[in-house]
Design a protein around this motif. Sequence first.
Motif, mmCIF file in Angstrom:
data_model
loop_
_atom_site.group_PDB
_atom_site.id
_atom_site.type_symbol
_atom_site.label_atom_id
_atom_site.label_comp_id
_atom_site.label_asym_id
_atom_site.label_seq_id
_atom_site.Cartn_x
_atom_site.Cartn_y
_atom_site.Cartn_z
ATOM 1 N N ASN A 61 1.684 -14.703 -9.202
ATOM 2 C CA ASN A 61 0.511 -14.064 -9.788
ATOM 3 C C ASN A 61 0.921 -12.670 -10.265
ATOM 4 N N ALA A 62 1.652 -12.638 -11.377
ATOM 5 C CA ALA A 62 2.161 -11.364 -11.880
ATOM 6 C C ALA A 62 2.276 -11.421 -13.395
ATOM 7 N N PHE A 96 6.591 -0.625 -14.707
ATOM 8 C CA PHE A 96 6.938 0.086 -13.475
ATOM 9 C C PHE A 96 8.446 0.090 -13.233
ATOM 10 N N TRP A 140 9.859 8.011 -9.579
ATOM 11 C CA TRP A 140 8.730 7.757 -8.683
ATOM 12 C C TRP A 140 8.436 8.927 -7.737
ATOM 13 N N ARG A 182 -6.201 9.474 0.397
ATOM 14 C CA ARG A 182 -6.369 8.073 0.803
ATOM 15 C C ARG A 182 -5.757 7.822 2.176
ATOM 16 N N GLY A 210 1.972 -4.131 -3.272
ATOM 17 C CA GLY A 210 2.161 -3.396 -4.530
ATOM 18 C C GLY A 210 2.543 -1.954 -4.228
ATOM 19 N N GLY A 246 5.176 -0.160 -4.794
ATOM 20 C CA GLY A 246 5.961 0.640 -5.727
ATOM 21 C C GLY A 246 7.055 1.397 -5.001
ATOM 22 N N ASP A 290 6.370 -5.595 -3.225
ATOM 23 C CA ASP A 290 6.115 -5.386 -4.650
ATOM 24 C C ASP A 290 6.900 -6.477 -5.366
ATOM 25 N N LEU A 291 6.601 -6.691 -6.645
ATOM 26 C CA LEU A 291 7.406 -7.656 -7.398
ATOM 27 C C LEU A 291 8.359 -6.963 -8.362
ATOM 28 N N ALA A 292 8.313 -5.641 -8.422
ATOM 29 C CA ALA A 292 9.279 -4.898 -9.246
ATOM 30 C C ALA A 292 10.398 -4.421 -8.328
ATOM 31 N N MET A 301 -3.353 -0.596 -3.169
ATOM 32 C CA MET A 301 -3.891 0.562 -3.877
ATOM 33 C C MET A 301 -3.393 0.632 -5.316
ATOM 34 N N GLU A 302 -4.291 0.829 -6.233
ATOM 35 C CA GLU A 302 -3.953 1.045 -7.648
ATOM 36 C C GLU A 302 -3.073 -0.078 -8.186
ATOM 37 N N MET A 303 -3.296 -1.263 -7.719
ATOM 38 C CA MET A 303 -2.451 -2.399 -8.070
ATOM 39 C C MET A 303 -3.231 -3.562 -8.676
HETATM 40 N N1 SAH Z 1 0.351 1.074 -4.546
HETATM 41 C C1 SAH Z 1 1.253 2.126 -4.965
HETATM 42 C C2 SAH Z 1 1.795 1.913 -6.377
HETATM 43 C C3 SAH Z 1 0.760 1.751 -7.468
HETATM 44 S S1 SAH Z 1 1.487 1.437 -9.062
HETATM 45 C C4 SAH Z 1 0.546 3.448 -4.847
HETATM 46 O O1 SAH Z 1 -0.683 3.464 -4.996
HETATM 47 O O2 SAH Z 1 1.187 4.464 -4.606
HETATM 48 C C5 SAH Z 1 1.229 -0.322 -9.200
HETATM 49 C C6 SAH Z 1 2.280 -1.117 -8.469
HETATM 50 O O3 SAH Z 1 1.866 -2.479 -8.483
HETATM 51 C C7 SAH Z 1 3.671 -1.080 -9.124
HETATM 52 O O4 SAH Z 1 4.630 -0.790 -8.159
HETATM 53 C C8 SAH Z 1 3.850 -2.500 -9.674
HETATM 54 O O5 SAH Z 1 5.193 -2.920 -9.680
HETATM 55 C C9 SAH Z 1 3.011 -3.285 -8.697
HETATM 56 N N2 SAH Z 1 2.579 -4.570 -9.213
HETATM 57 C C10 SAH Z 1 2.030 -4.860 -10.410
HETATM 58 N N3 SAH Z 1 1.755 -6.165 -10.497
HETATM 59 C C11 SAH Z 1 2.142 -6.714 -9.312
HETATM 60 C C12 SAH Z 1 2.101 -8.026 -8.785
HETATM 61 N N4 SAH Z 1 1.597 -9.015 -9.495
HETATM 62 N N5 SAH Z 1 2.580 -8.236 -7.545
HETATM 63 C C13 SAH Z 1 3.069 -7.202 -6.820
HETATM 64 N N6 SAH Z 1 3.122 -5.938 -7.256
HETATM 65 C C14 SAH Z 1 2.665 -5.695 -8.492
#
Ligand code: SAH
Length: 247
Positions: free
Chosen positions: A16-17, A25, A32, A49, A69, A71, A90-92, A134-136
């Motif tokens: 699911n990506a 990213f 980072w 947070r 996620g 990062g 993470d997937l990156a 978060m933010e993902m």
């Molecule tokens: N959660 C961290 C990073 C947010 S940036 C923080 O808040 O500090 C978004 C992150 O989500 C990136 O590292 C990106 O690689 C990851 N991401 C995006 N799509 C994803 C997926 N399908 N599965 C896992 N990670 C994913």
Amino acid sequence: MQHMNTTASDTAARPNADDAEIAKFQALAARWWDPNSEFQPLHRINPLRLEWIDRLAGGLAGKTAIDVGCGGGILAEAMARKGATVTGIDLADKPLKVAELHGLESGVAVRYEKVAAEAIAEREPGAYDVVTCMEMLEHVPDPASTVAACARLAKPGGRVFVSTLNRNPKSFLFAIVGAEYVLNLLPRGTHEYAKFIRPSELISAARRAGLEQDTMIGMTYNPLTREYRLVEGDVSVNYLVAFSRPA
Ligand code: SAH
């Protein structure tokens, strides 16, 4: 939003990506931990947070936590500093490598792994006191599937913390026009409006995954003072929701 309506998780074959999202990213990974880089907003919101999570989780010390996620590990490392045993996924892979190196430098141990949320949820169901995402979600093709995986990762009685961006004219103006085009807080193209998630959509996906909502809070940015704040009652742009998995 049709993308919130599925909970399929046939992740082994097709994670699911979104490749284009992951590539964004990957390309920025080296910066980072530069607090003046594209990731400045994540550094600035992190203490807010972290304290919110720590308080609602009844203290992170001694807890097991997974950051979905993660990062480059800004939140994962901070939770470990609070005394939690933390896994970051993470997937990156480039951000994960940066996270690992940063952990070596700072002496904060976090287990990092490149794995989909759905896949680790199948392997380690019910293993975590605290699950953060978060933010993902606004970067994922099927956020409901990610939410379901987060729910599955939580222990009965555990907590799930999610943050994302609301979808309405104001969030378009603030999170895209303001942040990417006027204030240059984020690179252009960081966010795609159609992928933003209304609180009602997030909460119903969480309910379908068996989670109960505990509380919700907004996060605002004041461009004049350059300050981020958590604010009760204004979830119009950035917001965070705390859920529990019933014991
Ligand atoms: N959660 C961290 C990073 C947010 S940036 C923080 O808040 O500090 C978004 C992150 O989500 C990136 O590292 C990106 O690689 C990851 N991401 C995006 N799509 C994803 C997926 N399908 N599965 C896992 N990670 C994913």
